[in-house]
Enzyme design. Structure first.
Site, PDB file in Angstrom:
ATOM      1  N   ASP A 110       0.845  -1.199   0.000  1.00  0.00           N
ATOM      2  CA  ASP A 110       0.000   0.000   0.000  1.00  0.00           C
ATOM      3  C   ASP A 110       0.884   1.252   0.000  1.00  0.00           C
ATOM      4  OD1 ASP A 110      -2.343   1.780   0.791  1.00  0.00           O
ATOM      5  OD2 ASP A 110      -3.280  -0.180   0.896  1.00  0.00           O
ATOM      6  N   HIS A 141      -3.818   5.968   3.167  1.00  0.00           N
ATOM      7  CA  HIS A 141      -4.566   4.773   2.765  1.00  0.00           C
ATOM      8  C   HIS A 141      -4.030   3.517   3.445  1.00  0.00           C
ATOM      9  CE1 HIS A 141      -6.040   1.684  -0.099  1.00  0.00           C
ATOM     10  NE2 HIS A 141      -6.992   2.555  -0.408  1.00  0.00           N
ATOM     11  N   SER A 312     -11.246  -1.093  -1.084  1.00  0.00           N
ATOM     12  CA  SER A 312      -9.979  -1.096  -0.337  1.00  0.00           C
ATOM     13  C   SER A 312     -10.213  -1.389   1.124  1.00  0.00           C
ATOM     14  CB  SER A 312      -9.296   0.274  -0.439  1.00  0.00           C
ATOM     15  OG  SER A 312      -8.539   0.376  -1.595  1.00  0.00           O
TER      16      SER A 312
END
Lengths: 453, 103
Positions: A110, A141, A312
């Site tokens: 990520d 994120h 996600s």
């Protein structure tokens, strides 16, 4: 005086960059449609142009006055399991299970992971940066994803460790060849058990990234990927989620409805997505940690969390569940081997059917409670009771073991009929049928009969 | 049927075999993208490690990853590289390294 979060006057889709604007707070609030905060002289603690949100310190009277201006005013609060963590309730998570992912490591490919974010302190057992930016999460994120999977306060597998593999830059962007390096690293690190991939791009079966993600299973690592946010159109599953052995995770909201944005299958003859998990919807995101530095990627919640939506966010629920099942497998409580295959099968065999088409829900909603408490035989029997559910009983990697020992409540002919129906419906490929014959699990006559249908 | 790439400005484009000009005839049946812009990064899939080693040296590959059943090379798209990749036996697939985003 209390802290409040104020929304209002924000045009959906508009983007006001907080950090790049060369202007004062008054101008920013005006652009956000929150100029009444200035007129009323309220103390503004933070303002996030990207989300049209301001955090203020105000009296109850001032908060009521702001509501009269048409703003939404919510008191800042502690996160509670009931309500805020709807995502954990939806999958049947409980804090009294005998498994918490202890001894299991989840790799998060990520944007990096902030090891000091809430619930992630002491969680990181490895770091690898492929961006040149350093291992820090400059986007937010990766920290959020890691927190959902294994955060000590809001995560699914609170005893699991995180291996931070940074392949995405501060803008959330990477390239196929960088992702390949990251996947290869995950596959060659002995301590990694589960690989979470909350990224994607349009692709096809056999493309290099999907192929690399498939390879992880042969290395004993369970690949889990976000299905994509390109729904509701059909055929929008992204790579690497479209890989045969990759668990592709679609998203549902708090009401168990498939999120509109969640990418849909099919992918050739495969059931994709493989299953769905909480990804949230507008206004009800998945609450997890945000990095200590920088503007939050999503609307902030409390002091150190934020609420994001997307597939996600759905994928790390499955990665976290997998960590609990890996722990269970190591205690000899799962039948199949290797462990990654056993975990994969158990996750896919114990979903909750939401009554939606396979292209939308896959095999259904992740159910951690069922996955942890159902015996292997029960899982197969339950899933094999209808033709449409046959694929749930026979995930690709488990097809041989299931047919070698058919469910006890089904006559062989009945079971062969179900396999034939599944083949006709495109749920089992021709190659898989031929493999069954060459391995001696079905006879030549049965093979020919099924192929002629 | 014969397949070719033809040079158009700063790209090689999969084209009609009858086209003329700066042409690369695909002699190894490798699967390739419809257009290869020069300077982009290519991901090359080969099945034989010996072929991969030969290409690594010839094309100065940035990366070689051995997955067991196939080998991936990362190379820059130059006219020489494109020609080599589509005329060397054992090359199975050529992809452009595209942008990937967090979801």
């Amino acid at each position: 005086m209390r802290h409040y979060i104020v929304y209002g006057g924000f045009a959906p889709g508009a983007r006001i960059e907080t950090s790049t604007a060369d202007r004062g707070l008054v101008t920013l609030l005006s652009e956000m449609g929150l100029d009444a905060l200035v007129r009323l002289g309220v103390e503004v603690v933070d303002a996030y142009g990207e989300w049209g949100i301001a955090v203020i310190k105000a009296t109850e009277r001032e908060a009521a006055e702001l509501k009269r201006h048409g703003y939404q005013v919510e008191e800042d609060r502690e996160i509670k399991l009931s309500g805020d963590l709807w995502n954990l309730e939806l999958i049947g998570w409980r804090d009294d299970y005998p498994y918490n992912g202890s001894g299991v490591t989840i790799a998060v490919i990520d944007s990096g992971v902030d090891n000091g974010a809430c619930g992630l302190d002491g969680k990181i057992v490895g770091n690898k940066d492929f961006t040149g930016e350093g291992q820090e999460d400059l986007n937010g994120h990766g920290t959020h994803v890691a927190s959902i999977a294994a955060g000590g306060d809001v995560g699914v597998a609170r005893g699991a460790k995180i291996y931070n593999i940074k392949a995405f830059n501060k803008h959330g962007v990477s390239s196929d060849h960088v992702v390949l390096r990251a996947i290869y690293h995950a596959g060659t690190e002995a301590q990694i058990d589960v690989v979470n991939m909350s990224f994607g791009r349009p692709g096809e079966l056999g493309d290099p990234v999907a192929r690399a993600a498939n390879w992880l299973l042969s290395r004993g690592k369970l690949p889990v990927a976000a299905a994509g946010n390109s729904g509701p159109e059909r055929g929008t599953i992204e790579s690497p989620a479209l890989g045969e052995y990759v668990i592709a995770v679609g998203a549902v909201g708090p009401d168990k409805r498939i999120a509109e944005y969640s990418s849909r299958g099919p992918v050739d003859n495969l059931i994709k997505p493989d299953l769905v998990a909480p990804g949230g919807v507008r206004g009800r995101g998945v609450v997890a940690a945000r990095p200590r530095r920088g503007n939050p990627l999503c609307p902030p919640v409390g002091n150190c969390h934020m609420a994001c939506i997307g597939t996600s966010m759905a994928a790390p629920h499955v990665s976290g569940a997998a960590a609990l099942l890996f722990q269970m497998a190591r205690e000899g409580k799962l039948r199949d081997t290797p462990a990654a295959v056993a975990v994969r099968n158990r996750i896919l065999q114990t979903t909750e059917d939401l009554g939606q088409p396979p292209e939308d829900q896959g095999r259904g909603l992740l159910r951690l409670d069922k996955a942890l408490t159902t015996t292997a035989t029960q899982a197969i029997e339950t899933a094999a009771t209808s033709i449409t559910a046959i694929a749930a009983a026979i995930p690709i990697m488990g097809i041989l073991s299931v047919l070698a020992k058919p469910p006890p409540n089904l006559q062989r002919q009945n079971f062969i009929n179900q396999v034939a129906a599944a083949y006709k419906a495109g749920l089992i490929t021709r190659e898989q049928l031929i493999t069954l014959y060459t391995q001696g699990h079905i006879t030549l006559d049965e093979l020919i009969k099924i192929l002629k249908l | 049927m014969r397949k070719v790439y033809v040079r158009r400005e700063d790209s090689y484009v999969l084209a009609d075999p009858a086209e003329e000009g700066d042409i690369i005839v695909i002699t190894n049946d490798a699967k390739g993208p419809p257009e290869i812009k020069l300077g982009t990064t290519l991901i090359v899939t080969v099945e034989d490690i010996k072929v991969a080693e030969k290409l690594r040296d010839a094309l100065h590959a940035e990366e070689v990853i051995d997955w067991g059943d196939v080998v991936t090379l990362v190379v820059k798209a130059t006219p020489d590289a494109v020609k080599t990749l589509f005329t060397t036996q054992g090359v199975k697939r050529v992809d452009i390294s595209g942008e990937v985003r967090l979801l």
